[in-house]
Write a protein that holds these residues in place. Structure first.
Motif, PDB file in Angstrom:
ATOM      1  N   SER A   1       1.304  -3.004  -4.887  1.00 54.39           N
ATOM      2  CA  SER A   1       2.572  -3.559  -5.380  1.00 54.39           C
ATOM      3  C   SER A   1       3.381  -2.495  -6.091  1.00 54.39           C
TER       4      SER A   1
ATOM      5  N   ARG B   1      11.459  -9.216   2.552  1.00 51.11           N
ATOM      6  CA  ARG B   1      10.395 -10.048   1.973  1.00 51.11           C
ATOM      7  C   ARG B   1       9.356  -9.157   1.308  1.00 51.11           C
ATOM      8  N   PHE B   2       8.799  -9.684   0.232  1.00 50.45           N
ATOM      9  CA  PHE B   2       7.710  -8.992  -0.464  1.00 50.45           C
ATOM     10  C   PHE B   2       6.462  -9.845  -0.285  1.00 50.45           C
ATOM     11  N   PRO B   3       5.349  -9.261   0.165  1.00 48.48           N
ATOM     12  CA  PRO B   3       4.137 -10.058   0.411  1.00 48.48           C
ATOM     13  C   PRO B   3       3.725 -10.900  -0.801  1.00 48.48           C
ATOM     14  N   THR B   4       3.543 -12.189  -0.573  1.00 50.66           N
ATOM     15  CA  THR B   4       3.204 -13.129  -1.636  1.00 50.66           C
ATOM     16  C   THR B   4       1.961 -12.685  -2.414  1.00 50.66           C
ATOM     17  N   LEU B   5       0.970 -12.184  -1.707  1.00 57.47           N
ATOM     18  CA  LEU B   5      -0.273 -11.742  -2.347  1.00 57.47           C
ATOM     19  C   LEU B   5      -0.001 -10.682  -3.416  1.00 57.47           C
TER      20      LEU B   5
ATOM     21  N   SER C   1       8.591  -4.825   4.736  1.00 63.56           N
ATOM     22  CA  SER C   1       9.175  -5.478   3.567  1.00 63.56           C
ATOM     23  C   SER C   1      10.663  -5.169   3.468  1.00 63.56           C
TER      24      SER C   1
ATOM     25  N   LYS D   1       2.597 -10.439  -5.276  1.00 67.13           N
ATOM     26  CA  LYS D   1       3.398 -10.957  -6.389  1.00 67.13           C
ATOM     27  C   LYS D   1       2.514 -11.452  -7.522  1.00 67.13           C
ATOM     28  N   GLN D   2       1.221 -11.522  -7.289  1.00 66.62           N
ATOM     29  CA  GLN D   2       0.291 -12.004  -8.299  1.00 66.62           C
ATOM     30  C   GLN D   2      -0.046 -10.878  -9.274  1.00 66.62           C
TER      31      GLN D   2
END
Length: 161
Positions: free
Chosen positions: A71, A34-38, A29, A40-41
């Protein structure tokens, strides 16, 4: 009823495995920006800003986002790298109390009162203007934030983009 025995080593082994995985994700990251999309939820809970406020008015609520623990770990790792740079910058306001280790609103209030008492002791007038900024940070202009990070704190490269 079956009894399942778990070795006393299991938690230590799991910690070693998970810490390697999380460290690898964090390093990816940070190097890729980039931050993993998963991750970000979030689960969002609305909390009333004050118990005396009208509960039928949507603007009286503050959204609280609960992210998964990985996260939060990645956030803490990023903060441990980023915060020292910001805190040691000459552009960082030394009176900033929020989001700063070892500082609180009580310290800021104590400083304010000390300034008022010193001014009064010197026979000078004191004027205090107090503003209610409770909703001031509900939205932040992303472009303004990026410009400030770049111009005031020298943030560039992968972390900036």
């Amino acid at each position: 009823m079956a009894v399942i025995q778990i070795s006393s080593l299991a938690p230590a082994l799991a910690t070693a495995v998970f810490s390697e995985i999380i460290a690898h994700m964090a390093n990816l990251s940070f190097t890729k920006g980039r931050f993993p999309t998963l991750f970000k939820q979030a689960s969002v809970t609305l909390l009333i800003k004050g118990q005396s406020l009208d509960k039928s008015v949507p603007s009286n609520y503050r959204p609280i986002s609960n992210f998964n623990f990985i996260s939060k770990i990645l956030e803490c790792l990023f903060l441990s790298r980023f915060q020292p740079h910001i805190l040691t910058s000459s552009n960082f306001n030394k009176y900033q109390s929020a989001y700063r280790p070892g500082c609180s609103t009580e310290i800021t209030l104590q400083l304010l009162l000390d300034n008022i008492y010193s001014t009064a002791d010197a026979g000078k007038l004191t004027l205090l203007v107090s503003l209610d900024l409770s909703a001031a940070f509900d939205t932040i202009d992303h472009a303004v934030l990026l410009k400030r990070l770049n111009c005031s704190f020298g943030i560039t490269g992968t972390v900036y983009s």
